[in-house]
Design a protein around this motif. Structure first.
Motif, PDB file in Angstrom:
ATOM      1  N   LEU A   1      -4.775  -4.065  13.896  1.00 12.52           N
ATOM      2  CA  LEU A   1      -3.943  -4.584  13.024  1.00 12.52           C
ATOM      3  C   LEU A   1      -3.010  -5.725  13.573  1.00 12.52           C
ATOM      4  CD1 LEU A   1      -3.104  -1.457  11.166  1.00 12.52           C
ATOM      5  CD2 LEU A   1      -4.159  -3.494   9.759  1.00 12.52           C
TER       6      LEU A   1
ATOM      7  N   ILE B   1      -1.250   3.144  -0.298  1.00  9.20           N
ATOM      8  CA  ILE B   1      -1.492   1.772   0.292  1.00  9.20           C
ATOM      9  C   ILE B   1      -2.718   1.192  -0.259  1.00  9.20           C
ATOM     10  CG2 ILE B   1      -1.509   0.611   2.574  1.00  9.20           C
ATOM     11  CD1 ILE B   1       0.247   2.821   3.840  1.00  9.20           C
TER      12      ILE B   1
ATOM     13  N   ARG C   1      -4.521  -8.895  13.492  1.00  8.54           N
ATOM     14  CA  ARG C   1      -4.625  -9.476  12.209  1.00  8.54           C
ATOM     15  C   ARG C   1      -3.243 -10.077  11.718  1.00  8.54           C
ATOM     16  NH1 ARG C   1      -9.158 -10.546  10.365  1.00  8.54           N
ATOM     17  NH2 ARG C   1      -8.835 -10.199   8.203  1.00  8.54           N
TER      18      ARG C   1
ATOM     19  N   ILE D   1      -3.840 -13.321  10.295  1.00  6.95           N
ATOM     20  CA  ILE D   1      -3.920 -13.426   8.865  1.00  6.95           C
ATOM     21  C   ILE D   1      -2.631 -13.523   8.189  1.00  6.95           C
ATOM     22  CG2 ILE D   1      -4.767 -12.475   6.740  1.00  6.95           C
ATOM     23  CD1 ILE D   1      -6.960 -13.587   8.076  1.00  6.95           C
ATOM     24  N   HIS D   2      -1.852 -12.928   8.597  1.00  8.15           N
ATOM     25  CA  HIS D   2      -0.409 -12.490   7.796  1.00  8.15           C
ATOM     26  C   HIS D   2       0.533 -13.356   8.019  1.00  8.15           C
ATOM     27  CE1 HIS D   2      -1.852  -8.431   6.244  1.00  8.15           C
ATOM     28  NE2 HIS D   2      -2.543  -8.551   7.399  1.00  8.15           N
TER      29      HIS D   2
ATOM     30  N   THR E   1       1.878  -0.753   8.318  1.00  9.09           N
ATOM     31  CA  THR E   1       0.771  -1.069   7.730  1.00  9.09           C
ATOM     32  C   THR E   1       1.176  -1.322   6.272  1.00  9.09           C
ATOM     33  OG1 THR E   1      -0.683   0.310   8.807  1.00  9.09           O
ATOM     34  CG2 THR E   1      -1.705  -0.710   6.887  1.00  9.09           C
TER      35      THR E   1
ATOM     36  N   ALA F   1      -4.961 -10.993   3.286  1.00  8.50           N
ATOM     37  CA  ALA F   1      -3.801 -10.255   3.613  1.00  8.50           C
ATOM     38  C   ALA F   1      -3.765  -8.831   2.951  1.00  8.50           C
ATOM     39  CB  ALA F   1      -2.489 -10.783   3.501  1.00  8.50           C
ATOM     40  N   PRO F   2      -3.752  -8.634   1.518  1.00  8.43           N
ATOM     41  CA  PRO F   2      -3.859  -7.414   0.895  1.00  8.43           C
ATOM     42  C   PRO F   2      -4.886  -6.545   1.301  1.00  8.43           C
ATOM     43  CG  PRO F   2      -3.455  -9.378  -0.708  1.00  8.43           C
ATOM     44  CD  PRO F   2      -3.853  -9.833   0.766  1.00  8.43           C
ATOM     45  N   ARG F   3      -6.006  -7.131   1.238  1.00  8.43           N
ATOM     46  CA  ARG F   3      -7.165  -6.359   1.765  1.00  8.43           C
ATOM     47  C   ARG F   3      -7.278  -5.933   3.201  1.00  8.43           C
ATOM     48  NH1 ARG F   3      -8.223  -4.630  -2.709  1.00  8.43           N
ATOM     49  NH2 ARG F   3      -8.218  -6.075  -4.229  1.00  8.43           N
ATOM     50  N   ASP F   4      -6.609  -6.546   4.244  1.00 10.09           N
ATOM     51  CA  ASP F   4      -6.472  -5.955   5.466  1.00 10.09           C
ATOM     52  C   ASP F   4      -5.557  -4.618   5.292  1.00 10.09           C
ATOM     53  OD1 ASP F   4      -7.269  -7.372   7.500  1.00 10.09           O
ATOM     54  OD2 ASP F   4      -5.575  -7.952   8.086  1.00 10.09           O
ATOM     55  N   VAL F   5      -4.787  -4.403   4.506  1.00 12.98           N
ATOM     56  CA  VAL F   5      -3.943  -3.442   4.117  1.00 12.98           C
ATOM     57  C   VAL F   5      -4.793  -2.253   3.642  1.00 12.98           C
ATOM     58  CG1 VAL F   5      -2.031  -2.247   3.063  1.00 12.98           C
ATOM     59  CG2 VAL F   5      -1.869  -4.876   4.126  1.00 12.98           C
TER      60      VAL F   5
ATOM     61  N   LEU G   1       3.208  -4.494   5.678  1.00 11.12           N
ATOM     62  CA  LEU G   1       2.667  -5.753   5.555  1.00 11.12           C
ATOM     63  C   LEU G   1       2.145  -6.203   3.859  1.00 11.12           C
ATOM     64  CD1 LEU G   1      -0.285  -5.224   7.993  1.00 11.12           C
ATOM     65  CD2 LEU G   1       1.800  -6.438   8.443  1.00 11.12           C
ATOM     66  N   ASP G   2       2.242  -5.415   3.266  1.00  8.12           N
ATOM     67  CA  ASP G   2       1.961  -5.611   1.645  1.00  8.12           C
ATOM     68  C   ASP G   2       3.137  -5.406   0.993  1.00  8.12           C
ATOM     69  OD1 ASP G   2       0.419  -6.462  -0.264  1.00  8.12           O
ATOM     70  OD2 ASP G   2      -0.438  -4.678  -0.754  1.00  8.12           O
TER      71      ASP G   2
END
Lengths: 281, 537
Positions: free
Chosen positions: A108, A43, A111, A115-116, A71, B484-488, A74-75
């Motif tokens: 999270l 990750i 967040r 952000i997401h 988590t 967003a990717p950096r949050d992860v 999210l990506d």
């Protein structure tokens, strides 16, 4: 007469059958526990898909696995708002616990709102950051959340409309951020916001100097910080501070082409100081 | 008497075969020592657009040495023409077919989203010494510090503050390359004026010579690319004094984002005197190129120069090897003539002498996030940018290496500029994708017959607010994409740190990631608030 020995391997293997059957049954019923550190490493390396394969899909009561899956999701591109809302629900549920994992999940969750999601909800995120900081103010996730809360207050929330009140509200969080590196980041952001909102130079410089005293600002921001203090101090008429920071810049960042301009600035300071003493520049 | 069978014959056949096989394997391992099956080769691909004379040969030379050192790795060089590079790269990246290492420039238009989506930061390896520098003057020096500018540009233009996404191969400057045979024929000397007004007189002399001899000789080889180089350099330099007045942050420079913001806030306009004067100087330079130059490319300009149809070609030293090795005449590189404070057009607005090249390094190579061989790719990048490779690359390519302490051959020393000029940033003609497109679409209003600076600036001020806003919105969107990717990543490193509380490297990585994201997030929200505070045009 040549006697050929009888080859009968099967009788020897027959005794292993029950063991083989037991192992097969076990492997069919329960997958081995996921290798969490490897999944987290994936990750961290932006390999969410790989991590999700390693984490498996089977229902689990293991909270650490649930956190890792949410988590990674999210990506896991393409990410839809539906995926994000499912992850948010998982974080909310995990946040009910009383351990560091719960604090991370709570962070999270905030967040996701900030952000997401395609349409951020800054008010909801701020509310969650505040709740986390109330519950366990010493937690690292709560501390990081306080910096994010300050940023949201500085630029994103509609109120207060008055810039000075915004800055004061964010600055009030400084006393609650006890981790030095995060306090540095917050001081830096308060200084930048002061520039944006055209606040008096001394208050801006005070935040920037405080950030510099903690030190270790990564990237170009660390370099810019030295120049900013030098230049803004020059504009404020504080020649001694300006000189000290410009000279430090020349020492620490000799490769930057801006050194040419810094040298010219030092000449200007010398001229100002000479004029102040009544002498000729 | 019953004959007793030996222990071997009493063993079942299966075990006998197993034992024979085991002994055969042992014999193979201890005698041959190589795998039964040939080892699978790793193939690394490196793509770039530096297809001029020189760089591909330089890289080939380094590849040969690397493959000798690592027989299990094969490195392929993929040469892609600059004209199609952006499209090619995007297609390859989105199809998952891109090479392991690719050249990229933060200044490329309409591809600002690429680094974060497709490239992997190199920050961590850059903070360790490059093992290939052992036994050289760069031994023990962190990889980052082995570059002449410590990757200044890569840090400033990083899609994520605090992270380095690329390493560089070379450095250079902007030069006026002259056909010295022709120069002597026209002027009787190989000297080029250093004052701008004298340079314009020389240009007039060139045109007169052409007319008198029935030849079509232009003072400057013409192409849009070369005009862009002029605009990039002269507008930054000529406008430096005014640019510093817009430096609200106090960082002694203004970047393109700040320039666009300042425009939206009404802190500068194309029709103001400083801009008009600077564009007048630019127009005087453009007038030395052949009509229609805006439709031509850099290759056309080089060909025009090579044919002897232009006395000078203004370009970066990246063209130096091509010009020096292929021209049928002697080529010399000269520094640019600059207006001075007594210039009647621009003099009163000048800050002073401006840079025409510095120690900034370029030819940036990025690591593809999707590479199947990240360790090998980073290892090759280390080798490629090591002291010895820097030396062999320079010798073969004629390009100056990005590395420190590597001796520079005397024939190319003139390609470097001393640190004797002002840097203020702010490329007025290249502020952002939309603003740049608009400027070059409208510049004909100045270069056409009977065109004027006034026509151009009036049109720009009518259309620019929308373009600048679009650029800032794109910037905000791209910045947001970084978060967003950096949050992860932060969450993952945080979870790992929970398991390994004593791991100092992990703690440092976490601090850096968090701090870099705090900076990015501050900037993103700052931009959003700025866009909200300025009325939509």
């Amino acid at each position: 007469m040549l006697t050929v020995p009888r080859v009968t391997p099967l009788p020897y293997l027959r005794c292993l059958y029950p063991l083989i059957l037991l192992l097969s049954a076990l492997s069919g019923r329960a997958a081995p526990a996921p290798d969490l550190p490897t999944a987290w490493n994936d990750i961290a390396d932006s390999k969410a898909k790989l991590a999700l394969v390693k984490l498996g899909r089977a229902d689990t009561s293991d909270r650490a696995v649930q956190l890792a899956r949410a988590t990674a999701s999210l990506d896991d591109q393409p990410v839809s708002d539906g995926d994000l809302r499912r992850a948010e629900a998982t974080f909310a549920q995990l946040a009910q616990g009383h351990d560091e994992l719960a604090e991370q999940a709570a962070y999270l969750q905030a967040r996701v709102w900030q952000i997401h999601l395609a349409q951020p909800d800054y008010a909801r995120a701020a509310e969650l950051y505040r709740a986390l900081a109330e519950r366990n103010p010493r937690s690292h996730w709560a501390q990081l959340g306080l910096v994010k809360l300050a940023l949201v207050q500085l630029y994103a929330l509609p109120d207060p409309a008055d810039p000075a009140a915004r800055l004061a509200g964010a600055a009030a969080l400084l006393s609650r951020v006890t981790e030095p590196t995060l306090q540095r980041d917050l001081q830096l952001q308060l200084g930048q916001a002061g520039i944006f909102y055209k606040q008096p130079l001394p208050s801006i410089i005070a935040h920037l100097v405080a950030a510099d005293r903690i030190g270790g600002t990564p990237g170009a921001a660390g370099e810019d910080l030295i120049l900013q203090i030098g230049e803004l101090s020059l504009r404020a008429g504080d020649y001694a501070t300006s000189r000290a920071y410009f000279e430090r810049y020349l020492r620490d960042y000799e490769v930057n082409p801006r050194c040419f301009t810094v040298k010219e600035k030092l000449q200007q300071i010398a001229a100002h100081e000479a004029a102040a003493k009544g002498g000729r520049p | 008497m019953k004959k007793r069978r030996s222990w071997w014959r009493r063993l079942p056949l299966g075990l006998q075969l197993l034992a024979v096989g085991y002994i055969a394997c042992l014999a193979w391992v201890f005698t041959y020592g190589t795998p039964v099956l040939p080892q699978k080769k790793i193939t690394l691909r490196i793509a770039h657009w530096q297809i001029e004379k020189g760089p591909p040969d330089g890289i080939d030379e380094v590849i040969k040495r690397y493959e000798k050192l690592h027989p299990e790795v094969k490195v392929e060089q993929v040469l892609v023409p600059g004209g199609i590079y952006r499209l090619w790269l995007r297609t390859m990246l989105s199809g998952g077919e891109a090479p392991d290492i690719v050249e990229f420039g933060a200044w490329l238009e309409n591809v600002t989203d690429i680094p974060l989506r497709y490239f992997e930061p190199l920050t961590e390896p850059l903070l360790e010494p490059n093992p290939y520098n052992q036994g050289t003057p760069l031994e023990g020096v962190t990889w980052l510090k082995t570059f002449e500018d410590e990757l200044l540009e890569q840090r400033s233009n990083s899609p994520e503050p605090g992270q380095y996404y690329s390493v560089t191969m070379s450095r250079g400057s902007w030069r006026m390359f002259a056909n010295t045979d022709l120069l002597k024929e026209i002027t009787g000397s190989d000297q080029v004026p250093t004052r701008f007004d004298d340079f314009l007189k020389l240009c007039a002399q060139v045109k007169a010579y052409g007319q008198a001899h029935g030849k079509s000789i232009m003072p400057l080889a013409g192409a849009k690319d070369n005009a862009t180089f002029f605009a990039f350099l002269y507008m930054q330099g000529l406008m430096a004094k005014y640019t510093f007045t817009m430096d609200r942050d106090g960082v002694l420079a203004v970047d393109n984002r700040q320039l666009s913001s300042a425009y939206l806030e009404g802190r500068w306009r194309w029709q103001q005197p400083e801009l008009q004067a600077s564009l007048t100087i630019l127009g005087q330079l453009f007038a030395q190129m052949k009509p229609g130059f805006l439709q031509l490319t850099r290759d056309d300009a080089v060909q025009e120069f090579m044919r002897g149809d232009a006395l000078f070609v203004f370009t970066g030293t990246f063209d130096g090897t091509t010009l020096r090795r292929l021209a049928p005449f002697h080529v010399e590189a000269y520094r640019l003539p600059q207006p001075t404070k007594d210039d009647p057009v621009i003099g009163k607005y000048l800050a002073g002498h401006f840079v025409d090249g510095d120690n900034t390094t370029g030819f940036s190579l990025y690591l593809n996030k999707a590479t199947k061989h990240p360790k090998e790719a980073v290892d090759f990048l280390r080798f490629l940018t090591s002291y010895e490779s820097g030396r062999s690359f320079m010798a073969k390519s004629g390009w100056i290496t990005a590395l420190r302490k590597v001796p520079i051959p005397p024939e190319i020393v003139s390609d470097l500029s001393p640190a004797d000029g002002i840097v203020a940033g702010a490329c007025y003609c290249n502020a952002g994708s939309e603003a740049t497109r608009l400027f070059w679409n409208e510049v004909y209003r100045m270069t056409r017959p009977h065109g004027s600076v006034e026509d151009l600036t009036k049109a720009l001020d009518e259309k620019m607010p929308k373009a600048m806003r679009m650029d800032l919105e794109t910037e905000e969107h791209n910045q947001r994409l970084t978060l967003a990717p950096r949050d992860v990543g932060i969450a993952a490193v945080g979870a790992l740190a929970r398991e390994k509380a004593d791991d100092a490297a992990l703690r440092l990585r976490r601090e850096r990631l968090e701090s870099a994201q705090n900076q990015s997030e501050g900037l993103t929200l700052y931009l959003g608030q700025q866009l909200r505070s300025v009325p939509r045009p």
